[in-house]
Enzyme design. Structure first.
Site, PDB file in Angstrom:
ATOM      1  N   ASP A   4     -30.803 -11.769  -0.427  1.00 40.74           N
ATOM      2  CA  ASP A   4     -29.465 -11.970  -0.982  1.00 40.74           C
ATOM      3  C   ASP A   4     -29.058 -13.435  -0.890  1.00 40.74           C
ATOM      4  O   ASP A   4     -27.979 -13.776  -0.431  1.00 40.74           O
ATOM      5  CB  ASP A   4     -28.449 -11.069  -0.271  1.00 40.74           C
ATOM      6  CG  ASP A   4     -27.173 -10.893  -1.097  1.00 40.74           C
ATOM      7  OD1 ASP A   4     -27.206 -11.224  -2.308  1.00 40.74           O
ATOM      8  OD2 ASP A   4     -26.166 -10.439  -0.541  1.00 40.74           O
TER       9      ASP A   4
ATOM     10  N   PRO B 212     -14.703  -7.999   6.979  1.00 41.65           N
ATOM     11  CA  PRO B 212     -14.024  -9.287   6.996  1.00 41.65           C
ATOM     12  C   PRO B 212     -14.607 -10.240   8.041  1.00 41.65           C
ATOM     13  O   PRO B 212     -15.170  -9.815   9.041  1.00 41.65           O
ATOM     14  CB  PRO B 212     -12.581  -8.923   7.347  1.00 41.65           C
ATOM     15  CG  PRO B 212     -12.669  -7.596   8.006  1.00 41.65           C
ATOM     16  CD  PRO B 212     -13.851  -6.902   7.429  1.00 41.65           C
TER      17      PRO B 212
END
Ligand SMILES: *[C@@H]1O[C@H](CO)[C@@H](O)[C@H](O)[C@H]1NC(C)=O
Ligand SMILES: *[C@@H]1O[C@H](CO)[C@@H](O)[C@H](O)[C@H]1NC(C)=O
Ligand SMILES: *[C@@H]1O[C@H](CO)[C@@H](O)[C@H](O)[C@H]1NC(C)=O
Ligand SMILES: *[C@@H]1O[C@H](CO)[C@@H](O)[C@H](O)[C@H]1NC(C)=O
Ligand SMILES: *[C@@H]1O[C@H](CO)[C@@H](O)[C@H](O)[C@H]1NC(C)=O
Ligand SMILES: *[C@@H]1O[C@H](CO)[C@@H](O)[C@H](O)[C@H]1NC(C)=O
Ligand SMILES: *[C@@H]1O[C@H](CO)[C@@H](O)[C@H](O)[C@H]1NC(C)=O
Ligand SMILES: CC(=O)N[C@H]1CO[C@H](CO)[C@@H](O)[C@@H]1O
Length: 730
Positions: A538, A426
């Site tokens: 990515d 997170p």
């Protein structure tokens, strides 16, 4: 040979002796006056009278015979100098060398306890002056030798240590000054008991130590290495314990000297320059100061402050410790119920064991030695984490944030502060006390894969700096936590705007064009201009963060790879990345290169222009994905139909068209057809004609579906998302 009568005052006899000059021995019928010398057989050393430095005092000493600069290696009457040229050296019938002054008083003498019949004194080519029975050349049987009475110089073949039988110590003592060879206040000794090591002492206070002999070398002296000039040996048996050097070639001149301040210098004679070269002097620094960090403290010269407690130990008196008075040392966080111990291993001799408190430990940056410290069981988990922390710190030179500060800044990682999920856990928004806003990425606990990505992220990003890359401010590695702290980008990420019906209205074309160009510059830096040559692997809208002014910042380097200097592509068995952005050659063959990022950049541009995701793109007329759709429109001569309705294209049609065209070049099927980033940046910025794009890779959903790849770790794969993992065994 002259026979000169000399009168010895103070003794009632008149002796007639011969001067011994030139030859290497003197017997009881010979003497040496000031001005006379004897020379060793090969002429290497000379014995005679000299005055050191600016002094006018006369001393009996030994110096090099073949060296233009008089260099004294041994002095007899160090404590009682002669004040005129009337000194005489002779050998008594008892086999004692005596140095007499003008009034015939003995100012210095050798000693012997063994009766002798026919003594001679001989100067050897090693520089050793030996007293022995005439004809007996066995060094073991000498009555006396200068090598056993060192001054400030250790010559090759000379021993530094102790004769355990007689209790005689052989150690260096510095001169008082270059003009005065009398005993100074510093010595260099080999400690003959326990873990043998060399100590430099000022009176009884230890200044430096070599660290114990470990079978190969003194563990604290990385400078002591095999070398072409001399070999060293360390001998410890029932009779003797000593350190000694031997020359590889006896034609070289080599000496080890203790200077007045205690430093040990190695000198080699350079024939060409006719001077002594300070050779590989063991470098000492602040950490070499004995026991600087107190008991259980450890010194690291590259840290600031340089003292730290050993893992599992805390400052004994923290007030003093924080004021950089480390003398009270460190104590165990958790006491042991029995004894403590530690051992050290090396390539040398197995291990050494210590008991009790440890003192004078430092970190050296070569010749690592493992240190094992016995700890209370309850400390072990914490230790492992703190060693991870140390490791990261040492490797990365990244500012460390206190966990408490990070927790406080994020309201204890409250759900309200959560911004989303990053590559390995997170992400929270936070505010430091000084008002600075930060983004905090927290590694999910027990995430092995996350840990690798975490390290990878840090490794790459810490060395990169560009206004279009997100900036890493520091990390926090404490207890169970591994946390990265970034600059905060208040306008979230690109996907938040371009793929949302309401939000996309906030991004007009100039903003989008600015974003496209920023991403291009960031990528160009990664690919070409940074020291690392990084492939991001990515690239996607979610990983483009937007700052206050909506400038794009490339983030999430968890999957990044750096290439070696000339390398432009690499291979992997495990395909990672995100569905919709992966290039065909990478998905199909695991081949990734800078051009895989170029493909991702092309996809991104089409997404920015169209406001649609490549992944899951649907069109009523065909089954193509966004890439296929864009290509089709382009080939049909109506490329501007791709642009999102929200963009007022009429004013900017040229830029929009150019972006689509360059994007299509970037997503071409074959990597070699795609431009590199410097070309892409150039094409976006000029008006030159562009080549016709060939068909893109993966232009239908089916192509994509058939490709094998694993989905990005950032998105937990859900059932309706295509995420086939093909992980080949290595
Ligand atoms: C010779 O040495 C003795 C003893 O150290 C000393 O008393 C004497 O004054 C010295 N003589 C000369 C001439 O220096
Ligand atoms: C150098 O000299 C020493 C002492 O004179 C001798 O023991 C040694 O063998 C010699 N070394 C070589 C390599 O000649
Ligand atoms: C020893 O050194 C001398 C002088 O530098 C050189 O001439 C000689 O060849 C050397 N000997 C060996 C065995 O290396
Ligand atoms: C040794 O004595 C000299 C003066 O004789 C002094 O300057 C020095 O500080 C002393 N200690 C060391 C380690 O040199
Ligand atoms: C801790 O400090 C005290 C003095 O405050 C001292 O007596 C003791 O030796 C120190 N312990 C260690 C391990 O240095
Ligand atoms: C923060 O959260 C942890 C775990 O949820 C809790 O143990 C701790 O007491 C909290 N600290 C504060 C200051 O709220
Ligand atoms: C980029 O591509 C152009 C054109 O093919 C080429 O001239 C240039 O050398 C390439 N740059 C790099 C860094 O590979
Ligand atoms: C387009 C947009 O939402 N811009 C916002 C970017 O962030 C700053 C600071 O939070 C806002 O003031 C802007 O409105």
């Amino acid at each position: 040979m002259a026979y000169i009568p000399i009168l010895l005052f103070g003794s009632s006899i008149l002796l007639v002796l011969e001067t011994a000059t030139g030859i290497d021995t003197i017997n009881t019928a010979q003497y040496i006056r000031d001005g006379d010398t004897i020379t060793s057989a090969e002429g290497t050393y000379v014995l005679g009278f000299f005055s050191p430095g600016k002094s006018r005092n006369r001393y009996l000493g030994i110096w090099y015979g073949k060296i233009s600069v008089q260099t004294v290696v041994w002095v007899a009457n160090t404590e009682i100098p002669l004040n005129d040229l009337s000194g005489v050296l002779r050998l008594t019938d008892e086999g004692i060398l005596v140095l007499l002054n003008r009034s015939g008083s003995v100012v210095w003498s050798s000693s012997t306890s063994t009766p002798v019949r026919n003594p001679v004194a001989r100067l050897l080519d090693s520089g050793n002056l030996v007293l022995k029975e005439k004809g007996d050349n066995n060094l073991e049987n000498t009555l006396w030798q200068s090598f056993q009475h060192p001054g400030n110089t250790l010559l090759p073949e000379m021993k530094l240590g102790r004769n355990k039988v007689t209790g005689m110590d052989w150690y260096l003592t510095a001169w008082k000054s270059p003009d005065d060879p009398s005993k100074g206040n510093v010595t260099c000794k080999l400690v003959p008991y326990g873990y043998t090591e060399i100590l430099v002492m000022e009176k009884s206070k230890v200044l430096y130590r070599s660290g114990p002999w470990n079978g190969l070398r003194f563990s604290g002296m990385p400078s002591l290495k095999p070398n072409p000039i001399y070999k060293f040996e360390f001998v410890s048996n029932e009779e003797e314990v000593y350190y000694r050097e031997h020359l590889t070639n006896n034609s070289t001149h080599w000496r080890v000297v203790q200077s007045q301040n205690g430093d040990i210098h190695n000198f080699k004679w350079i024939e060409k320059k006719q001077s002594w070269l300070l050779y590989g002097a063991p470098k000492t620094d602040y950490c070499d100061r004995y026991a600087l960090c107190g008991l259980n403290g450890i010194c690291n010269i590259n840290n600031s402050p340089i003292c730290d407690c050993l893992n599992g130990f805390i400052p004994n008196v923290s007030r003093d410790w924080n004021m950089m008075d480390w003398s009270k040392g460190c104590v165990r966080k958790t006491p042991l119920n029995s004894y403590s111990n530690l051992d050290i291993r090396d390539g040398g001799s197995g291990c050494l064991l210590w008991f009790g408190d440890l003192i004078d430990i430092r970190i050296l940056h070569e010749n690592d030695i493992d240190v094992y410290i016995r700890m209370a069981e309850s400390e072990l988990g914490a230790l492992e984490r703190s060693s991870r922390k140390k490791h990261m710190k040492e490797d990365l030179d990244l500012p460390l944030f206190d966990l408490d500060i990070v927790a406080c800044a994020t309201n204890n990682f409250s759900a309200d502060n959560k911004l989303g999920e990053g590559g390995f856990g997170p992400v929270y928004k936070g505010a430091l006390k000084d008002g600075r806003e930060i983004a905090v990425k927290r590694l999910s606990k027990n995430s092995r894969q996350g840990l690798d990505e975490f390290k990878n992220e840090v490794k790459h990003i810490v060395k990169l700096q560009h206004r279009n890359l997100v900036k890493l401010l520091g990390c926090s590695i404490e207890e169970d936590e591994m946390i990265l702290i970034y600059e905060f980008c208040p306008n979230k990420s690109l996907d938040f705007f371009i793929f949302d019906e309401k939000h996309r209205l906030l991004l007009d074309w100039p903003m989008r064009y600015n974003i496209i160009n920023g991403i291009a510059r960031g990528l160009l830096y990664l690919h070409q201009d940074s020291r690392l040559r990084v492939i991001h692997r990515d690239l996607k809208a979610d990983n483009i963060l937007l700052d206050y002014e909506l400038n794009p910042k490339i983030s999430d380097f968890g999957l990044a790879r750096s290439l070696g200097g000339n390398e432009i592509e690499a291979n992997t068995n495990k395909v990672v990345g995100t569905y919709g952005y992966i290039s065909p050659e990478y998905a199909n063959f695991g081949l990734y290169s800078l051009k895989s990022d170029v493909f991702g950049f092309g996809v991104l541009m089409l997404e920015i222009v169209s406001g649609n995701r490549n992944r899951g793109f649907r069109h009523p007329d065909h089954h193509m994905n966004l890439l296929g759709h864009a290509w089709r429109l382009f080939m049909e001569g109506r490329p501007l139909e791709l642009a999102a309705e929200s963009i007022a294209i009429t004013c900017y049609s040229y830029e929009v068209l150019r972006s689509i065209h360059v994007a299509l070049l970037c997503v071409q099927d074959k990597p070699e057809d795609r431009p590199n980033m410097s070309c892409a940046v150039l094409m976006l910025g000029n008006n030159d004609a562009l080549p016709q794009p060939k068909h893109p890779g993966f232009f239908t959903e089916r192509d994509l579906f058939e490709a094998s790849y694993s989905s990005s770790m950032s998105k937990p794969s859900s059932a309706n998302e295509c995420s086939i993992s093909v992980l080949e065994a290595r």
